[in-house]
Enzyme design. Structure first.
Site, short mmCIF file in Angstrom:
data_model
loop_
_atom_site.label_atom_id
_atom_site.label_comp_id
_atom_site.label_asym_id
_atom_site.label_seq_id
_atom_site.Cartn_x
_atom_site.Cartn_y
_atom_site.Cartn_z
N LYS A 198 34.16 36.78 43.96
CA LYS A 198 34.80 35.80 43.79
C LYS A 198 35.41 35.25 42.70
CE LYS A 198 33.56 35.35 47.62
NZ LYS A 198 31.84 34.73 48.29
C1 LIG Z 1 30.97 34.29 49.35
C2 LIG Z 1 31.08 33.05 50.77
C3 LIG Z 1 29.71 32.73 50.77
C4 LIG Z 1 27.84 33.30 50.41
O1 LIG Z 1 28.02 32.93 49.32
P1 LIG Z 1 26.66 34.34 48.12
O2 LIG Z 1 27.28 34.02 47.07
O3 LIG Z 1 27.61 35.56 48.53
O4 LIG Z 1 25.34 33.95 48.67
C5 LIG Z 1 29.32 31.40 51.39
N1 LIG Z 1 30.52 30.67 51.99
C6 LIG Z 1 32.09 31.99 51.48
C7 LIG Z 1 33.35 30.79 52.17
C8 LIG Z 1 32.03 32.76 50.67
O5 LIG Z 1 32.98 33.59 51.24
#
Ligand SMILES: *Cc1c(COP(=O)(O)O)cnc(C)c1O
Length: 446
Positions: A198
């Site tokens: 991210k």
């Molecule tokens: C990555 C993501 C999540 C979940 O997060 P994790 O840290 O991978 O558990 C939730 N919503 C969206 C839109 C994401 O891209």
């Protein structure tokens, strides 16, 4: 311009440079030292660094409470519980998102209801929300998808009119602004994934924000039992000591220590990404067949760290060339072009037929009364179903290096100027594009 041989058809590649322009996160000695300090002090499972991280991030965002999680998925589960989502409730969510925006509803005996998206923002279409509201609707999950802020004015208006909670899933949009206001500050709660793919990347981690003390404490009660000393509300006090959700949601302190450094560096990195990505978009603004996707100028709406950047694809301007073949050709030039985005969730068997817990009917309707039919919940969503053939992921530049960015833009231009040479042999017309996870399909971008 003279016809050039495309790399896919045996010509020279456009992108020669091999820089670290995509590497993410940028790991400095400061990060390494912060992580080493935790390891040497054997504080991996502690909470004091994590609390400092929460406090600083909440201050940056302008929210009262931050609560750190072991991942974004858990933060969303905790947030849904804290907002009061429970048995028989419905939660409205866009179909185009990562599954962890809403699949946790099942864990709370609730039913996800999918809405269509706006093709210009890839976010939930405010015009497709209201008619889905029933007496069972409890909350709307808004996803600021692919770093584009959702239409919060319209969405908040609907939520208020119907007394619904709004959870912002801002996992794609750290630092993005909607009309000058940071995403993650509109709904009663917001959750961010902070995993390594991210824009604000600190490891496997997530965080919940709210201004509501009750939401904060309910989330603590659910999954943070060693922090039950923070609980002050009379209605929660009898239950302290054990986690109501049978969940252990604590963030790893290697992540929060890394995160403290990252919070400091991120604003500057974000400014550079914004400059680089806008430059790339400017170079391709007037090119046939593709359209950069970015907020309108002068709206003070921004894409923050530009996680998972996309362009639109207009096959009709390129003689019907399939998106898959187009992306293959750009990829062969040495650039990045991943067709599609997240696949629509509402078509996956998890949401159309699977009986996960043995209720004797699909889990999607297992918590509703016996008259509920899966067909009511499995209706088509035309934009969500076709969008994977109309958008593609572009390079996510982390540095403003004009020459390197120009090489990538030239790769796109070359393919577009020579698209006719790709039409013979284009057998990808109905190719399946997109996937259920962006991180692992786009790893070239990180
Ligand atoms: C990555 C993501 C999540 C979940 O997060 P994790 O840290 O991978 O558990 C939730 N919503 C969206 C839109 C994401 O891209």
């Amino acid at each position: 311009m003279a016809q050039e041989q495309l790399a896919l058809l045996g010509g020279e590649k456009s992108v020669e440079s091999d820089s670290d322009i995509f590497a993410w996160p940028i790991v400095t000695e400061q990060h390494e030292q912060a992580v080493l300090d935790v390891v040497r002090a054997r504080k991996m499972s502690g909470i004091e660094i994590t609390k400092e991280f929460e406090k600083r991030y909440a201050r940056m965002l302008g929210r009262k409470y931050g609560l750190a999680y072991n991942n974004g998925t858990a933060a969303i589960l905790g947030a849904l519980y804290a907002l009061g989502v429970g048995p028989g409730d419905e939660v409205i969510c866009p179909s185009i998102t990562y599954w962890a925006s809403v699949a946790q509803a099942y864990t709370l005996s609730a039913t996800p209801v999918f809405a269509d998206i706006d093709p210009d923002t890839l976010c939930i279409d405010p015009r497709d929300i209201e008619h889905r509201i029933t007496p069972r609707t409890r909350a709307i999950v808004v996803v600021h998808y692919a770093s584009m802020p959702a239409e919060m004015d319209a969405i908040m208006k609907i939520a208020r009119a119907h007394n619904l909670k709004v959870l912002e899933d801002a996992s794609h949009a750290h630092g993005a602004l909607y009309k000058g206001q940071q995403v993650g500050t509109f709904g009663e709660a917001a959750a961010f994934s902070l995993m390594t793919g991210k824009a604000l990347a600190i490891g496997e981690a997530g965080i919940l924000f709210t201004d509501d003390r009750a939401v904060y404490e309910r989330a603590i009660l659910f999954g943070h039992y060693i922090r039950h000393d923070e609980i002050t509300l009379d209605e929660l006090k009898p239950f302290v000591g054990l986690p109501s959700g049978a969940a252990k949601h604590r963030m790893h302190q290697l992540s929060s220590a890394f995160g403290l450094v990252q919070l400091e560096l991120y604003p500057k990195q974000m400014a550079e990404i914004d400059k680089a990505m806008n430059y790339f978009c400017d170079l391709l603004e007037d090119t046939a067949g593709i359209r950069p996707m970015r907020p309108a100028k002068d709206t003070n709406t921004t894409k923050g760290g530009w996680y998972y950047p996309h362009f639109k694809y207009l096959t009709e301007e390129l003689g019907g060339l399939s998106l898959s073949r187009f992306c293959q050709a750009v990829g062969a030039e040495g650039s990045i072009c991943n067709p599609g985005c997240n696949k629509p969730l509402h078509r996956h068997p998890l949401f159309t037929e699977q009986d996960v817990y043995g209720h004797g009917r699909p889990t999607r309707i297992a918590f509703l009364d016996d008259s509920a039919k899966i067909e009511q919940y499995a209706q088509p969503l035309p934009v969500a179903e076709s969008i994977v053939r109309r958008v593609f992921e572009v390079p996510w530049f982390k540095h403003h290096e004009p020459e390197a960015i120009e090489e990538h833009a030239n790769a796109y231009r070359k393919v577009i100027e020579n698209y006719q040479s790709l039409l013979p042999g284009d057998t990808e017309k109905e190719a399946d594009t997109g996937g259920y996870s962006s991180f692992f399909t786009s790893s070239k971008n990180t």
